[in-house]
Design an enzyme around this catalytic site. Structure first.
Site, PDB file in Angstrom:
ATOM      1  N   GLU A 128       0.838  -1.198   0.000  1.00 10.57           N
ATOM      2  CA  GLU A 128       0.000   0.000   0.000  1.00 10.57           C
ATOM      3  C   GLU A 128       0.880   1.259   0.000  1.00 10.57           C
ATOM      4  O   GLU A 128       1.596   1.499   0.981  1.00 10.57           O
ATOM      5  CB  GLU A 128      -0.861  -0.030   1.265  1.00 10.57           C
ATOM      6  CG  GLU A 128      -1.788   1.152   1.405  1.00 10.57           C
ATOM      7  CD  GLU A 128      -2.704   1.002   2.623  1.00 10.57           C
ATOM      8  OE1 GLU A 128      -2.313   0.318   3.586  1.00 10.57           O
ATOM      9  OE2 GLU A 128      -3.798   1.584   2.598  1.00 10.57           O
ATOM     10  N   GLU A 151       3.527   8.971   7.222  1.00  9.13           N
ATOM     11  CA  GLU A 151       3.564   7.655   7.871  1.00  9.13           C
ATOM     12  C   GLU A 151       4.854   6.889   7.622  1.00  9.13           C
ATOM     13  O   GLU A 151       5.253   6.051   8.411  1.00  9.13           O
ATOM     14  CB  GLU A 151       2.363   6.815   7.424  1.00  9.13           C
ATOM     15  CG  GLU A 151       1.044   7.409   7.884  1.00  9.13           C
ATOM     16  CD  GLU A 151      -0.125   6.430   7.765  1.00  9.13           C
ATOM     17  OE1 GLU A 151       0.079   5.220   7.833  1.00  9.13           O
ATOM     18  OE2 GLU A 151      -1.249   6.930   7.601  1.00  9.13           O
ATOM     19  N   HIS A 180      -4.753   8.051   1.230  1.00  7.07           N
ATOM     20  CA  HIS A 180      -3.352   8.333   0.890  1.00  7.07           C
ATOM     21  C   HIS A 180      -3.244   8.957  -0.500  1.00  7.07           C
ATOM     22  O   HIS A 180      -2.444   9.865  -0.730  1.00  7.07           O
ATOM     23  CB  HIS A 180      -2.522   7.045   0.958  1.00  7.07           C
ATOM     24  CG  HIS A 180      -2.523   6.418   2.306  1.00  7.07           C
ATOM     25  ND1 HIS A 180      -2.013   7.038   3.414  1.00  7.07           N
ATOM     26  CD2 HIS A 180      -3.009   5.228   2.742  1.00  7.07           C
ATOM     27  CE1 HIS A 180      -2.171   6.263   4.479  1.00  7.07           C
ATOM     28  NE2 HIS A 180      -2.777   5.153   4.098  1.00  7.07           N
ATOM     29  N   HIS A 217      -8.795   0.418  -0.618  1.00  8.64           N
ATOM     30  CA  HIS A 217      -9.345   1.006   0.609  1.00  8.64           C
ATOM     31  C   HIS A 217     -10.048   2.317   0.302  1.00  8.64           C
ATOM     32  O   HIS A 217      -9.524   3.126  -0.473  1.00  8.64           O
ATOM     33  CB  HIS A 217      -8.228   1.334   1.615  1.00  8.64           C
ATOM     34  CG  HIS A 217      -7.748   0.149   2.391  1.00  8.64           C
ATOM     35  ND1 HIS A 217      -6.585   0.174   3.138  1.00  8.64           N
ATOM     36  CD2 HIS A 217      -8.286  -1.091   2.565  1.00  8.64           C
ATOM     37  CE1 HIS A 217      -6.434  -1.000   3.730  1.00  8.64           C
ATOM     38  NE2 HIS A 217      -7.447  -1.783   3.397  1.00  8.64           N
ATOM     39  N   ARG A 246     -10.459  11.298   6.231  1.00  5.76           N
ATOM     40  CA  ARG A 246     -10.379   9.922   6.745  1.00  5.76           C
ATOM     41  C   ARG A 246     -11.641   9.494   7.514  1.00  5.76           C
ATOM     42  O   ARG A 246     -11.608   8.531   8.261  1.00  5.76           O
ATOM     43  CB  ARG A 246      -9.116   9.657   7.559  1.00  5.76           C
ATOM     44  CG  ARG A 246      -8.634   8.246   7.252  1.00  5.76           C
ATOM     45  CD  ARG A 246      -7.282   7.846   7.710  1.00  5.76           C
ATOM     46  NE  ARG A 246      -6.864   6.684   6.912  1.00  5.76           N
ATOM     47  CZ  ARG A 246      -5.738   6.036   7.031  1.00  5.76           C
ATOM     48  NH1 ARG A 246      -4.859   6.410   7.927  1.00  5.76           N
ATOM     49  NH2 ARG A 246      -5.450   5.010   6.263  1.00  5.76           N
ATOM     50  N   GLU A 290     -11.940   1.718   5.197  1.00  4.69           N
ATOM     51  CA  GLU A 290     -10.960   1.860   6.290  1.00  4.69           C
ATOM     52  C   GLU A 290     -10.977   3.336   6.689  1.00  4.69           C
ATOM     53  O   GLU A 290     -10.318   4.168   6.069  1.00  4.69           O
ATOM     54  CB  GLU A 290      -9.567   1.444   5.825  1.00  4.69           C
ATOM     55  CG  GLU A 290      -8.550   1.509   6.959  1.00  4.69           C
ATOM     56  CD  GLU A 290      -7.123   1.398   6.470  1.00  4.69           C
ATOM     57  OE1 GLU A 290      -6.402   0.530   6.968  1.00  4.69           O
ATOM     58  OE2 GLU A 290      -6.735   2.191   5.578  1.00  4.69           O
TER      59      GLU A 290
HETATM   60  C1  LER Z   1      -3.403   0.888   6.384  1.00  7.20           C
HETATM   61  O1  LER Z   1      -4.215   0.312   5.407  1.00  7.20           O
HETATM   62  C2  LER Z   1      -3.272   2.332   6.182  1.00  7.20           C
HETATM   63  O2  LER Z   1      -3.893   2.908   5.319  1.00  7.20           O
HETATM   64  C3  LER Z   1      -2.330   3.082   7.021  1.00  7.20           C
HETATM   65  O3  LER Z   1      -2.623   4.447   6.984  1.00  7.20           O
HETATM   66  C4  LER Z   1      -2.238   2.576   8.432  1.00  7.20           C
HETATM   67  O4  LER Z   1      -1.319   3.351   9.106  1.00  7.20           O
HETATM   68 MN    MN Z   2      -5.257   1.790   3.984  1.00  6.30          MN
END
Ligand code: LER
Ligand code: MN
Length: 270
Positions: free
Chosen positions: A152, A158, A188, A211, A217, A246
């Site tokens: 991902e 992050e 993201h 996702h 978010r 998510e």
């Molecule tokens: C996990 O799928 C994700 O998107 C991350 O931001 C988790 O830290």
């Molecule tokens: Mn994710």
């Protein structure tokens, strides 16, 4: 479109009593809202009773499209790119240990934060070499099992490793394994991609999982992302997998899950 939602189950929740209580209650609610699947966050598959998992999830008619592995980084600091060889080996062993359960559930294994963050003093190039070695080893171990791995791209806040779809595709090229692709996450992508739809198109059949969260978010519909355009583009790639929610449990987990499925189903009906 098949929809799932992440059940962020702490490892302890999979053990004995908690598993039978909270886990089953959550699965029942998720099925009741009309989801087709549940994505499971599993720190260590040794903590999971696979028969019991099958009974609970299958009993509610849900699939498990993917297994998230990030808790192994979050709670144990296992990392593919650590400067400590024993930590890298432990991370690889942990991910390999997901293969039998993933094969049984027909689930994609997610490689998210298990890739770690470049430690101080280590070159980014070295981290990428470690990452490629680790993914190759995991991918090779899964050949013949049907299990696929999805890395991902994560936003810059992050990790320093693989933020964009373009970087993910370059990594996939270097790894060179059929069973390795990407997991795209709209949260993201909203931060890192110049044009989300172009990135989805560029990823094409390398999209192994997807996702959804809105720009803030929260659940889809709570922010400013154009989910109609995003999901139409995803469908046009021929993607047959799940779209997995998510997002933050806000205003609370139940409301978020319910609103997300209502919004996405309505969007797809139009
Ligand atoms: C996990 O799928 C994700 O998107 C991350 O931001 C988790 O830290
Ligand atoms: Mn994710």
């Amino acid at each position: 479109m098949r929809l799932s939602v992440v059940l962020s189950t702490h490892a302890a929740s999979f053990e004995a009593v908690a598993f039978k209580g909270d886990f089953e209650a959550n699965v029942a609610k998720i099925a009741g809202w009309g989801f087709d699947g549940v994505e499971l966050a599993i720190r260590d598959p040794r903590l999971v009773d696979a028969d019991e998992l099958d009974r609970v999830v299958g009993g509610h008619g849900l699939a498990v499209p993917a297994i998230g592995t990030g808790q192994a980084w979050g709670e144990e600091k296992l990392s593919f790119t650590s400067d400590d060889a024993s930590v890298r080996q432990a991370a690889i062993a942990r991910i390999k240990s997901h293969i039998p359960l993933a094969a049984r559930l027909h689930a994609v294994v997610i490689l998210g934060l298990i890739r770690g963050i470049t430690p101080p003093g280590q070159a980014h190039k070295r981290s990428m070499e470690y990452l490629i070695e680790a993914i190759r080893e995991c991918a090779a171990a899964a050949v013949g099992t049907g299990v696929r791995f999805a890395l991902e791209p994560l936003n810059r806040y992050e990790t320093d490793l693989v933020h964009t779809v373009a970087e993910g595709l370059e990594l996939a090229e270097r790894v060179g394994a059929e069973n390795f692709g990407l997991l795209l996450d709209t949260f993201h992508m909203n931060i890192e991609e110049p044009v989300i739809e172009d990135s989805i198109r560029a990823c094409g059949d390398r999209i192994f999982h997807f996702h959804v969260a809105d720009s803030n978010r929260w659940y889809p519909g709570a922010g400013h992302l154009d989910f109609k355009a995003i999901l139409d583009t995803l469908a046009a790639t021929g993607y047959q997998g799940f779209v997995s929610g998510e997002f933050k449990p806000l205003p609370d987990a139940d409301t978020a899950a319910e609103r997300s499925i209502r919004y996405l189903r309505k969007l797809c009906a139009n």
